[in-house]
Design a protein around this motif. Structure first.
Motif, short mmCIF file in Angstrom:
data_model
loop_
_atom_site.label_atom_id
_atom_site.label_comp_id
_atom_site.label_asym_id
_atom_site.label_seq_id
_atom_site.Cartn_x
_atom_site.Cartn_y
_atom_site.Cartn_z
N CYS A 184 39.81 3.50 19.39
CA CYS A 184 40.98 3.90 19.02
C CYS A 184 42.21 2.97 19.02
CB CYS A 184 41.15 4.84 20.20
SG CYS A 184 42.97 5.74 20.11
N HIS A 205 45.37 4.17 17.53
CA HIS A 205 46.11 5.10 17.21
C HIS A 205 46.50 6.09 18.33
CE1 HIS A 205 45.59 2.99 13.39
NE2 HIS A 205 47.01 3.52 13.21
N TYR A 206 47.70 6.14 19.04
CA TYR A 206 47.79 6.92 20.17
C TYR A 206 49.10 7.69 20.04
CZ TYR A 206 48.75 9.18 24.47
OH TYR A 206 49.06 10.07 25.59
N VAL A 230 48.69 12.63 14.82
CA VAL A 230 47.07 12.76 14.75
C VAL A 230 46.65 13.03 13.53
CG1 VAL A 230 45.23 13.24 16.04
CG2 VAL A 230 46.99 12.67 17.32
N ALA A 286 47.02 10.26 10.86
CA ALA A 286 46.19 9.26 11.25
C ALA A 286 44.92 9.54 11.07
CB ALA A 286 46.45 8.55 12.49
N ALA A 326 41.80 6.62 10.63
CA ALA A 326 41.78 5.96 11.80
C ALA A 326 41.17 6.80 12.83
CB ALA A 326 43.37 5.83 11.87
N ALA A 334 42.06 8.16 16.18
CA ALA A 334 43.10 8.75 16.61
C ALA A 334 42.87 9.65 17.83
CB ALA A 334 44.04 9.09 15.36
N THR A 347 45.39 12.01 21.21
CA THR A 347 46.33 12.54 21.78
C THR A 347 45.83 12.95 23.18
OG1 THR A 347 48.39 13.81 21.59
CG2 THR A 347 46.41 14.66 20.95
N CYS A 373 39.13 13.61 15.45
CA CYS A 373 40.08 13.19 16.52
C CYS A 373 39.53 13.58 17.88
CB CYS A 373 41.38 13.52 16.30
SG CYS A 373 41.74 15.39 16.58
#
Length: 349
Positions: free
Chosen positions: A16, A18-19, A58, A61, A66, A68, A70, A94
């Motif tokens: 991961c 992308h947060y 999210v 992305a 990606a 991603a 959350t 995700c």
């Protein structure tokens, strides 16, 4: 490591980068951890202006291919529901983390399990499901987080990790077993026209009713495949149990202590722990119904998983319930007393 921080490191191990999140107790340490670690691994951390903005980031992305993630806690997850439905409808992978707190409303900042319905029955609009996994230790938080990214990519579906304030805040030894993140080709991702004849379009809107129905048929077939392959549970002493406790997450650890005490005093008690809450391990639980005389469901809620327990055993045996809610955590002694009451014929349903 603290549970919240362990989730963050496990996500990084899983690839991961992308947060997108927003602080809310009792999961804020996860957001803080990602704020510190993401720049160190050339990742993207963004504290959004709201939970609604975070889940839509999210969406973007994930649509670009990606990995991603959350995270939030109960009221924040409620705000994300529309976006989660969009992500499921658009067939995007995700990972979403819910470190539950007491409710309803703003509630308390103490641990709870009262988001079970929201997590397993959809939460947002439309006929969709998230894969829902419920660990019961910090090590399992790590293992489940790594696995969640693989499951999300495999099925092009959101995966929800359902924890609680106790798991998020407690510290336990952990081992990070994975060293190389799984690389998944995503030919469906919206990444521009390079090496493509046609653009990929990420969308959950189908204005023609027959097209929307066909899309739903496709999703339902996927959910059937997930149900067939991805149910998870743990059983303890269920082979000879006259009473089987059913509990998940942190409550299952408390219930286990009560089970051990009861067995030490000659009572044949077992424990069934669902790890996947959706898909619920119905077949596995039903098989125990042929051996046990009754079930006792333990939850930090007013009683939500108990409905899936009754459905799974097809109402073939009595199902008792004991719950604490609003942020209260049951003690092993309380659960032990409920076991004794049932064996004495004084338990209520």
């Amino acid at each position: 490591m603290k549970g919240n921080e362990a989730i963050g490191e496990a996500a990084i191990v899983a690839g991961c980068r992308h947060y997108f999140g927003y602080p809310i107790t009792p999961q804020t340490e996860l957001t803080e951890y990602m704020a510190r670690r993401m720049p160190q691994v050339n990742g993207v951390f963004l504290q959004a202006e709201s939970e609604i903005a975070a889940i839509n980031m999210v969406y973007g992305a994930a649509g670009a291919g990606a990995r991603a993630m959350t995270s939030s806690s109960s009221p924040g997850i409620s705000l994300k529901q529309e976006g989660i439905s969009y992500i499921a409808g658009a067939e995007l992978p995700c990972v979403i983390v819910n470190i539950q707190r007491g409710g309803p409303g703003l509630g308390s900042i103490q641990p709870a399990q009262s988001d079970y319905f929201q997590a397993t029955k959809g939460g947002g609009h439309g006929d969709y499901h998230c894969i829902v996994l419920a660990p019961n230790s910090v090590q399992e938080l790590v293992d489940v987080t790594v696995e969640s990214f693989d499951l999300a990519d495999r099925y092009r579906n959101p995966v929800l990790i359902l924890g609680d304030g106790a798991l998020g805040q407690m510290m336990e030894p952990v081992e990070f077993r994975a060293s190389v993140a799984t690389v998944v080709e995503k030919p469906w991702a919206a990444v521009g026209m390079k090496n493509r004849n046609q653009p990929n379009i990420i969308n959950s809107l189908h204005l023609k009713a027959d097209e929307q129905e066909q899309h739903n048929h496709k999703l339902q077939a996927r959910y059937a495949a997930i149900t067939a392959s991805e149910t998870r549970c743990e059983e303890l002493y269920t082979d000879d149990a006259e009473l089987t406790l059913v509990a998940y997450g942190i409550t299952s650890r408390i219930a286990r202590t009560a089970v051990e005490k009861a067995r030490g005093e000659g009572m044949k008690v077992g424990l069934f722990r669902p790890i996947s809450l959706w898909p619920f391990p119905s077949d596995q639980l039903f098989s125990t119904a042929s051996r046990t005389k009754a079930f006792l469901t333990i939850e930090m809620s007013a009683g939500q998983m108990i409905e899936d327990v009754k459905l799974a055993i097809r109402c073939s045996k009595p199902v008792y319930f004991y719950g604490r809610y609003g942020g209260m955590i049951p003690s092993p002694r309380e659960i032990y007393h409920e076991i004794v009451k049932i064996f004495d014929g004084k338990g209520g349903r």
